[in-house]
Motif scaffolding. Structure first.
Motif, PDB file in Angstrom:
ATOM      1  N   MET A 229      -3.264  -5.559  11.057  1.00  0.00           N
ATOM      2  CA  MET A 229      -2.034  -4.901  11.468  1.00  0.00           C
ATOM      3  C   MET A 229      -2.343  -3.430  11.767  1.00  0.00           C
ATOM      4  O   MET A 229      -2.995  -2.747  10.977  1.00  0.00           O
ATOM      5  CB  MET A 229      -0.981  -5.010  10.359  1.00  0.00           C
ATOM      6  N   THR A 230      -1.868  -2.944  12.899  1.00  0.00           N
ATOM      7  CA  THR A 230      -2.102  -1.557  13.282  1.00  0.00           C
ATOM      8  C   THR A 230      -1.062  -0.637  12.645  1.00  0.00           C
ATOM      9  O   THR A 230      -0.009  -1.079  12.167  1.00  0.00           O
ATOM     10  CB  THR A 230      -2.036  -1.395  14.800  1.00  0.00           C
ATOM     11  N   ASP A 231      -1.361   0.664  12.680  1.00  0.00           N
ATOM     12  CA  ASP A 231      -0.392   1.641  12.193  1.00  0.00           C
ATOM     13  C   ASP A 231       0.898   1.569  13.004  1.00  0.00           C
ATOM     14  O   ASP A 231       1.990   1.748  12.460  1.00  0.00           O
ATOM     15  CB  ASP A 231      -0.968   3.051  12.305  1.00  0.00           C
ATOM     16  N   GLU A 232       0.775   1.324  14.301  1.00  0.00           N
ATOM     17  CA  GLU A 232       1.960   1.245  15.151  1.00  0.00           C
ATOM     18  C   GLU A 232       2.851   0.081  14.748  1.00  0.00           C
ATOM     19  O   GLU A 232       4.090   0.199  14.702  1.00  0.00           O
ATOM     20  CB  GLU A 232       1.550   1.109  16.621  1.00  0.00           C
ATOM     21  N   THR A 233       2.233  -1.056  14.427  1.00  0.00           N
ATOM     22  CA  THR A 233       3.018  -2.210  13.984  1.00  0.00           C
ATOM     23  C   THR A 233       3.653  -1.942  12.630  1.00  0.00           C
ATOM     24  O   THR A 233       4.816  -2.301  12.386  1.00  0.00           O
ATOM     25  CB  THR A 233       2.122  -3.460  13.925  1.00  0.00           C
ATOM     26  N   ALA A 234       2.911  -1.310  11.737  1.00  0.00           N
ATOM     27  CA  ALA A 234       3.467  -0.960  10.431  1.00  0.00           C
ATOM     28  C   ALA A 234       4.652  -0.007  10.588  1.00  0.00           C
ATOM     29  O   ALA A 234       5.676  -0.150   9.899  1.00  0.00           O
ATOM     30  CB  ALA A 234       2.391  -0.331   9.554  1.00  0.00           C
ATOM     31  N   ALA A 235       4.533   0.973  11.495  1.00  0.00           N
ATOM     32  CA  ALA A 235       5.620   1.930  11.702  1.00  0.00           C
ATOM     33  C   ALA A 235       6.853   1.233  12.286  1.00  0.00           C
ATOM     34  O   ALA A 235       7.993   1.512  11.867  1.00  0.00           O
ATOM     35  CB  ALA A 235       5.155   3.051  12.621  1.00  0.00           C
ATOM     36  N   ALA A 236       6.632   0.345  13.250  1.00  0.00           N
ATOM     37  CA  ALA A 236       7.764  -0.387  13.831  1.00  0.00           C
ATOM     38  C   ALA A 236       8.433  -1.268  12.772  1.00  0.00           C
ATOM     39  O   ALA A 236       9.662  -1.394  12.729  1.00  0.00           O
ATOM     40  CB  ALA A 236       7.291  -1.229  15.016  1.00  0.00           C
ATOM     41  N   THR A 237       7.611  -1.873  11.911  1.00  0.00           N
ATOM     42  CA  THR A 237       8.161  -2.684  10.820  1.00  0.00           C
ATOM     43  C   THR A 237       8.993  -1.829   9.878  1.00  0.00           C
ATOM     44  O   THR A 237      10.120  -2.190   9.501  1.00  0.00           O
ATOM     45  CB  THR A 237       7.022  -3.356  10.037  1.00  0.00           C
TER      46      THR A 237
ATOM     47  N   ARG B 179      -2.867   3.786   4.865  1.00  0.00           N
ATOM     48  CA  ARG B 179      -2.001   4.238   5.958  1.00  0.00           C
ATOM     49  C   ARG B 179      -0.752   3.370   6.065  1.00  0.00           C
ATOM     50  O   ARG B 179       0.367   3.890   6.227  1.00  0.00           O
ATOM     51  CB  ARG B 179      -2.775   4.224   7.285  1.00  0.00           C
ATOM     52  N   ILE B 180      -0.932   2.060   5.970  1.00  0.00           N
ATOM     53  CA  ILE B 180       0.214   1.151   6.091  1.00  0.00           C
ATOM     54  C   ILE B 180       1.223   1.409   4.975  1.00  0.00           C
ATOM     55  O   ILE B 180       2.431   1.538   5.227  1.00  0.00           O
ATOM     56  CB  ILE B 180      -0.270  -0.311   6.071  1.00  0.00           C
ATOM     57  N   VAL B 181       0.731   1.496   3.751  1.00  0.00           N
ATOM     58  CA  VAL B 181       1.637   1.663   2.615  1.00  0.00           C
ATOM     59  C   VAL B 181       2.333   3.022   2.681  1.00  0.00           C
ATOM     60  O   VAL B 181       3.537   3.132   2.382  1.00  0.00           O
ATOM     61  CB  VAL B 181       0.870   1.480   1.290  1.00  0.00           C
ATOM     62  N   ARG B 182       1.629   4.044   3.085  1.00  0.00           N
ATOM     63  CA  ARG B 182       2.260   5.365   3.154  1.00  0.00           C
ATOM     64  C   ARG B 182       3.288   5.431   4.282  1.00  0.00           C
ATOM     65  O   ARG B 182       4.322   6.097   4.145  1.00  0.00           O
ATOM     66  CB  ARG B 182       1.192   6.443   3.284  1.00  0.00           C
ATOM     67  N   ILE B 183       3.018   4.744   5.374  1.00  0.00           N
ATOM     68  CA  ILE B 183       4.024   4.667   6.445  1.00  0.00           C
ATOM     69  C   ILE B 183       5.293   4.012   5.903  1.00  0.00           C
ATOM     70  O   ILE B 183       6.418   4.500   6.128  1.00  0.00           O
ATOM     71  CB  ILE B 183       3.468   3.877   7.646  1.00  0.00           C
ATOM     72  N   LEU B 184       5.140   2.913   5.192  1.00  0.00           N
ATOM     73  CA  LEU B 184       6.303   2.211   4.641  1.00  0.00           C
ATOM     74  C   LEU B 184       7.084   3.115   3.691  1.00  0.00           C
ATOM     75  O   LEU B 184       8.317   3.226   3.787  1.00  0.00           O
ATOM     76  CB  LEU B 184       5.859   0.946   3.905  1.00  0.00           C
TER      77      LEU B 184
ATOM     78  N   THR C  98      15.906   3.845  -0.004  1.00  0.00           N
ATOM     79  CA  THR C  98      16.016   2.728  -0.941  1.00  0.00           C
ATOM     80  C   THR C  98      14.792   2.692  -1.845  1.00  0.00           C
ATOM     81  O   THR C  98      13.796   3.381  -1.595  1.00  0.00           O
ATOM     82  CB  THR C  98      16.133   1.397  -0.161  1.00  0.00           C
ATOM     83  N   GLU C  99      14.854   1.866  -2.891  1.00  0.00           N
ATOM     84  CA  GLU C  99      13.697   1.662  -3.760  1.00  0.00           C
ATOM     85  C   GLU C  99      12.708   0.721  -3.076  1.00  0.00           C
ATOM     86  O   GLU C  99      13.097  -0.317  -2.535  1.00  0.00           O
ATOM     87  CB  GLU C  99      14.143   1.072  -5.091  1.00  0.00           C
ATOM     88  N   VAL C 100      11.442   1.076  -3.105  1.00  0.00           N
ATOM     89  CA  VAL C 100      10.397   0.302  -2.422  1.00  0.00           C
ATOM     90  C   VAL C 100       9.355  -0.163  -3.437  1.00  0.00           C
ATOM     91  O   VAL C 100       8.813   0.643  -4.189  1.00  0.00           O
ATOM     92  CB  VAL C 100       9.707   1.147  -1.324  1.00  0.00           C
ATOM     93  N   THR C 101       9.090  -1.466  -3.431  1.00  0.00           N
ATOM     94  CA  THR C 101       8.025  -2.044  -4.247  1.00  0.00           C
ATOM     95  C   THR C 101       6.991  -2.665  -3.326  1.00  0.00           C
ATOM     96  O   THR C 101       7.349  -3.335  -2.346  1.00  0.00           O
ATOM     97  CB  THR C 101       8.580  -3.130  -5.190  1.00  0.00           C
ATOM     98  N   VAL C 102       5.705  -2.448  -3.624  1.00  0.00           N
ATOM     99  CA  VAL C 102       4.615  -3.011  -2.813  1.00  0.00           C
ATOM    100  C   VAL C 102       3.675  -3.775  -3.732  1.00  0.00           C
ATOM    101  O   VAL C 102       3.258  -3.275  -4.784  1.00  0.00           O
ATOM    102  CB  VAL C 102       3.825  -1.913  -2.075  1.00  0.00           C
ATOM    103  N   THR C 103       3.347  -5.012  -3.347  1.00  0.00           N
ATOM    104  CA  THR C 103       2.371  -5.819  -4.072  1.00  0.00           C
ATOM    105  C   THR C 103       1.373  -6.403  -3.082  1.00  0.00           C
ATOM    106  O   THR C 103       1.596  -6.378  -1.867  1.00  0.00           O
ATOM    107  CB  THR C 103       3.047  -6.977  -4.843  1.00  0.00           C
ATOM    108  N   VAL C 104       0.281  -6.909  -3.605  1.00  0.00           N
ATOM    109  CA  VAL C 104      -0.715  -7.584  -2.776  1.00  0.00           C
ATOM    110  C   VAL C 104      -1.111  -8.879  -3.456  1.00  0.00           C
ATOM    111  O   VAL C 104      -1.229  -8.944  -4.686  1.00  0.00           O
ATOM    112  CB  VAL C 104      -1.956  -6.677  -2.542  1.00  0.00           C
ATOM    113  N   GLN C 105      -1.281  -9.942  -2.653  1.00  0.00           N
ATOM    114  CA  GLN C 105      -1.778 -11.221  -3.160  1.00  0.00           C
ATOM    115  C   GLN C 105      -3.172 -11.433  -2.593  1.00  0.00           C
ATOM    116  O   GLN C 105      -3.343 -11.542  -1.378  1.00  0.00           O
ATOM    117  CB  GLN C 105      -0.853 -12.370  -2.763  1.00  0.00           C
ATOM    118  N   THR C 106      -4.168 -11.478  -3.472  1.00  0.00           N
ATOM    119  CA  THR C 106      -5.566 -11.506  -3.046  1.00  0.00           C
ATOM    120  C   THR C 106      -6.312 -12.674  -3.662  1.00  0.00           C
ATOM    121  O   THR C 106      -5.955 -13.157  -4.741  1.00  0.00           O
ATOM    122  CB  THR C 106      -6.269 -10.180  -3.431  1.00  0.00           C
ATOM    123  N   ASN C 107      -7.378 -13.103  -2.984  1.00  0.00           N
ATOM    124  CA  ASN C 107      -8.250 -14.124  -3.581  1.00  0.00           C
ATOM    125  C   ASN C 107      -9.200 -13.525  -4.608  1.00  0.00           C
ATOM    126  O   ASN C 107      -9.923 -14.252  -5.286  1.00  0.00           O
ATOM    127  CB  ASN C 107      -9.019 -14.908  -2.505  1.00  0.00           C
ATOM    128  N   GLY C 108      -9.230 -12.200  -4.718  1.00  0.00           N
ATOM    129  CA  GLY C 108      -9.972 -11.526  -5.769  1.00  0.00           C
ATOM    130  C   GLY C 108     -11.420 -11.214  -5.471  1.00  0.00           C
ATOM    131  O   GLY C 108     -12.049 -10.435  -6.199  1.00  0.00           O
TER     132      GLY C 108
END
Length: 425
Positions: free
Chosen positions: A78-86, A121-126, A134-144
């Protein structure tokens, strides 16, 4: 019921569609009467496909090994532009519906392939565009596999919660969760779990996701989870439909292999004098049986308020619909061209918010429908009937829920009350 199901990609509405009430647009998309007073539920959960490739080759993966192969055409990241549009579309949705919180789940593929710089960059844009609203929560689901100490320190610094996928003990995990050349991922994943349990990282460790493997001994899987000392886990059913049933299941033959696998684990969990492990599936089912609502995408009748944003910015239904067929998850909408409210024009999004009204006649007759909720949406698919069917795991879910209900009733009776009294409450 809309004749165009199972998965239409609707024509984009008129330019003034934003002035048409969302409930009216949803009724037009559904092409059938909706419950009196029903209105769409705003979206609060956003799954961002920050990476479309993976470093493992799990052979049950709905993204790479089942019906939909659209990942091949997706950008790798995902690009920064897509993250910003999101972020801008979510901000627009937050303002429109006065939402008090939103959750972002970084997903893939394997999201950590995106690397620290891109993820930062993505998380900071969000956060920059949404935390004033609003309140923002960020998580990640990884295979580790990529979750080493520098990555863990980065996730902690950026306040990103971490879920890890592991199917249980070494035998269970290595049945399917391997590299493309067949090498085991087990030791690397366990090392990541051990690291996330260290005092400095524990606050951001959300627990494990375990896909059920019928070939594996459930007692061994349970013992491994206890041995690892994780605080939370969830058991996921493997994906399948009535057309292409999941492993080990022949719908209609009277067997309940997945319930048989889960019931001993529920009993171990329920009977433990000190509950060492939180299991979301079990807790959600008990919560629903006691009269609660919501709690789990796979159970209950609460509206599903989730949207997937692919790495190219396209909106999709729940990504597990890729197990159903090519294009089953598609909406025909993107963050660059459409507000989130435009998804209320898409029948599948509407159906997942209709509760009992969106279920089959067979489900309406079922005594446990308020708890079961017809199961996970993709598991309901049957050619000719779309998603208006019971889950392909119907017999298993019924057996599991009835067993849990009996155990809860017995426990309440020992305390001098009844399930009916608790529900009335």
């Amino acid at each position: 019921m809309p004749a165009a199901l199972p998965w239409p990609v609707p024509v984009r509405g008129p330019a003034n569609a934003g002035f048409i009430p969302a409930a009216d647009r949803a009724a037009a998309a559904w092409n059938a009467p909706l419950p009196p007073g029903w209105t769409p539920t705003p979206f609060r959960e956003f799954v961002l496909k920050v990476a479309s490739r993976c470093n493992l080759d799990c052979d049950y993966c709905y993204v790479y090994h089942l019906a939909d192969q659209s990942w091949r055409a997706q950008p790798r990241f995902m690009t920064d532009e897509t993250a910003a549009a999101t972020a801008d579309r979510v901000a627009e949705h937050v303002r429109t519906h006065e939402l008090e919180f939103v959750n972002f789940r970084l997903h893939g593929g394997e999201p950590l392939l995106a690397g620290q710089d891109r993820l930062r960059r993505i998380v900071r844009i969000l956060r920059e565009r949404l935390t004033p609203l609003t309140e923002v929560t960020v998580t990640v689901q990884t295979n580790g596999v990529l979750l080493d100490e520098p990555m863990a320190a980065f996730l902690l610094k950026e306040d990103i919660g971490v879920g890890i996928s592991l199917d249980g003990d070494r035998y269970a995990n290595d049945l399917h969760r391997t590299y493309a050349d067949g090498r085991s991922s087990y030791d690397e994943v366990v090392a990541a779990i051990r690291m996330m349990q260290r005092p400095e990282f524990r606050s951001h460790f959300l627990g494990l996701l375990c896909t059920i493997q019928l070939e594996a001994d459930p007692a061994q899987v349970w013992g491994e989870l206890l041995r690892l000392g994780v605080e939370g886990a969830d058991f996921l059913l493997p994906h399948g439909t009535w057309e292409n049933p999941p492993p080990g299941l022949t719908p209609g033959d009277g067997r309940t292999p997945y319930a048989d696998w889960l019931i001993p684990l529920f009993d171990s969990w329920f009977d433990a004098p000190i509950r060492q492990l939180s299991v979301r599936t079990f807790e959600s089912l008990v919560h629903l049986l006691l009269g609660g609502v919501g709690a789990h995408e796979s159970f209950g009748l609460a509206p599903v308020a989730l949207v997937v944003v692919e790495s190219d910015g396209s909106y999709e239904q729940v990504d597990t619909l890729k197990a159903v067929g090519q294009g089953a998850a598609a909406s025909g909408r993107t963050v660059f061209t459409d507000p989130l409210d435009a998804l209320f024009d898409v029948p599948a999004f509407v159906q997942r918010q209709l509760g009992l009204h969106g279920l089959s006649a067979e489900c309406h007759r079922c005594e446990v429908v308020a708890t079961c909720g017809a199961g996970l949406f993709p598991h309901r698919y049957r050619p000719g009937g779309g998603f208006t069917n019971p889950t392909v795991f119907c017999a298993d879910q019924y057996a599991l829920i009835v067993h849990i209900q009996r155990r809860v009733e017995e426990a309440l009776e020992r305390r001098g009350t009844t399930l009916a009294a608790v529900r009335a409450g």
